[in-house]
Design a protein around this motif. Structure first.
Motif, short mmCIF file in Angstrom:
data_model
loop_
_atom_site.label_atom_id
_atom_site.label_comp_id
_atom_site.label_asym_id
_atom_site.label_seq_id
_atom_site.Cartn_x
_atom_site.Cartn_y
_atom_site.Cartn_z
N UNK A 126 0.85 -1.19 0.00
CA UNK A 126 0.00 0.00 0.00
C UNK A 126 0.88 1.24 0.00
N UNK A 127 0.58 2.19 -0.86
CA UNK A 127 1.31 3.46 -0.88
C UNK A 127 0.31 4.62 -0.85
N UNK A 128 0.75 5.76 -0.30
CA UNK A 128 -0.12 6.92 -0.30
C UNK A 128 0.50 8.09 0.41
N UNK A 129 0.09 9.28 0.02
CA UNK A 129 0.57 10.47 0.72
C UNK A 129 -0.48 10.96 1.71
N UNK A 130 -1.26 10.00 2.23
CA UNK A 130 -2.23 10.25 3.29
C UNK A 130 -2.34 8.98 4.12
N UNK A 131 -2.94 9.08 5.29
CA UNK A 131 -3.09 7.95 6.19
C UNK A 131 -4.06 6.93 5.62
N UNK A 132 -3.99 5.71 6.12
CA UNK A 132 -4.94 4.68 5.73
C UNK A 132 -4.33 3.33 5.45
N UNK A 133 -2.99 3.23 5.44
CA UNK A 133 -2.35 1.98 5.02
C UNK A 133 -2.71 0.79 5.92
N UNK A 134 -2.75 1.00 7.24
CA UNK A 134 -3.07 -0.12 8.13
C UNK A 134 -4.49 -0.61 7.90
N UNK A 135 -5.42 0.31 7.75
CA UNK A 135 -6.82 -0.09 7.52
C UNK A 135 -6.97 -0.80 6.18
N UNK A 136 -6.31 -0.28 5.14
CA UNK A 136 -6.37 -0.92 3.83
C UNK A 136 -5.77 -2.33 3.89
N UNK A 137 -4.61 -2.45 4.55
CA UNK A 137 -3.97 -3.76 4.69
C UNK A 137 -4.90 -4.73 5.39
N UNK A 138 -5.55 -4.27 6.46
CA UNK A 138 -6.48 -5.14 7.20
C UNK A 138 -7.64 -5.58 6.32
N UNK A 139 -8.20 -4.62 5.56
CA UNK A 139 -9.34 -4.96 4.70
C UNK A 139 -8.94 -5.95 3.60
N UNK A 140 -7.78 -5.70 2.98
CA UNK A 140 -7.31 -6.60 1.94
C UNK A 140 -7.06 -8.00 2.49
N UNK A 141 -6.37 -8.07 3.61
CA UNK A 141 -6.02 -9.39 4.16
C UNK A 141 -7.25 -10.16 4.59
N UNK A 142 -8.22 -9.47 5.19
CA UNK A 142 -9.45 -10.16 5.58
C UNK A 142 -10.17 -10.71 4.37
N UNK A 143 -10.26 -9.88 3.32
CA UNK A 143 -10.93 -10.33 2.11
C UNK A 143 -10.21 -11.50 1.45
N UNK A 144 -8.90 -11.39 1.33
CA UNK A 144 -8.12 -12.45 0.70
C UNK A 144 -8.20 -13.75 1.50
N UNK A 145 -8.19 -13.62 2.84
CA UNK A 145 -8.34 -14.80 3.69
C UNK A 145 -9.71 -15.44 3.50
N UNK A 146 -10.75 -14.63 3.46
CA UNK A 146 -12.10 -15.17 3.26
C UNK A 146 -12.21 -15.92 1.94
N UNK A 147 -11.53 -15.41 0.93
CA UNK A 147 -11.61 -16.00 -0.41
C UNK A 147 -10.86 -17.33 -0.48
N UNK A 148 -9.89 -17.53 0.42
CA UNK A 148 -9.20 -18.81 0.48
C UNK A 148 -7.69 -18.74 0.43
N UNK A 149 -7.13 -17.55 0.24
CA UNK A 149 -5.68 -17.41 0.24
C UNK A 149 -5.12 -17.59 1.65
#
Length: 203
Positions: A126-149
């Protein structure tokens, strides 16, 4: 398993910027692939916005949908890298669409009822010139885990500019040490786990 076992990675870059314009998300994805290469993993990049990936939650939405061709490359890979910019504190709309299309894998199962992506490893950048990376990482990982990765230990790398900053990651003169070391750890853990799962798949 030793590092002589062949592994492949696919990086889905979810920038909003079409090629050939520079992309910080693609830069970080390529850095992840370079770090994976140190562990014998070959990789390729797909900038998703360059392809006509239709909205939906099926593996093929028909009518020229580009996702099935991308999915073929995903199914040939052992490691998935999802790289996204931060926009108003959230992952890009392209990254959200990737998760939505990956949701179709829940109905694509093997003889034991597991998703076909079970046994594949997923990591995030995740890259950005504003805050949000931890939340984005959490959302991505939860989704990817649910899908089966399968999610390795410490498998998210990111960079945020200072508060209220305006720099892009690609404009930095060098990669910050903290980012480089986090990416290196991600790669080592992802390659290790992918080899273990390839040698001894889920039963």
């Amino acid at each position: 398993m030793t590092e002589t076992v062949s592994l492949r990675a696919l990086a889905l870059v979810c920038t909003l910027t079409p090629s050939p314009a520079p992309s910080s998300s693609e830069l970080m994805a390529r850095q992840v692939l370079d770090a994976l290469a140190d562990h014998g993993v070959t990789g390729e990049v797909v900038r998703v916005v360059d392809h006509d990936v239709r909205p939906g939650v099926q593996i093929d939405m028909g009518d020229g949908d580009a996702w099935p061709a991308i999915r073929e490359r995903l199914m040939a890979a052992d490691i998935l890298v999802v790289s996204t910019p931060t926009w108003v504190g959230h992952m890009s709309s392209v990254a959200q669409r990737v998760l939505e299309r990956l949701d179709g894998e829940l109905s694509e199962t093997d003889d034991s009822g597991r998703p076909l992506v079970a046994g594949k490893v997923a990591v995030t950048a995740v890259v950005g010139n504003e805050d949000g990376a931890h939340k984005i990482t959490a959302d991505l990982m939860q989704g990817l885990d649910d899908i089966g990765f399968t999610i390795p230990s410490q498998s998210g790398t990111y960079w945020n500019d200072e508060a209220m900053g305006g720099r892009d990651y690609r404009d930095l003169e060098e990669t910050p040490e903290a980012v480089a070391s986090t990416t290196a750890t991600l790669a080592a853990n992802a390659a290790h786990l992918a080899r273990l799962l390839k040698a001894d798949p889920y039963s």
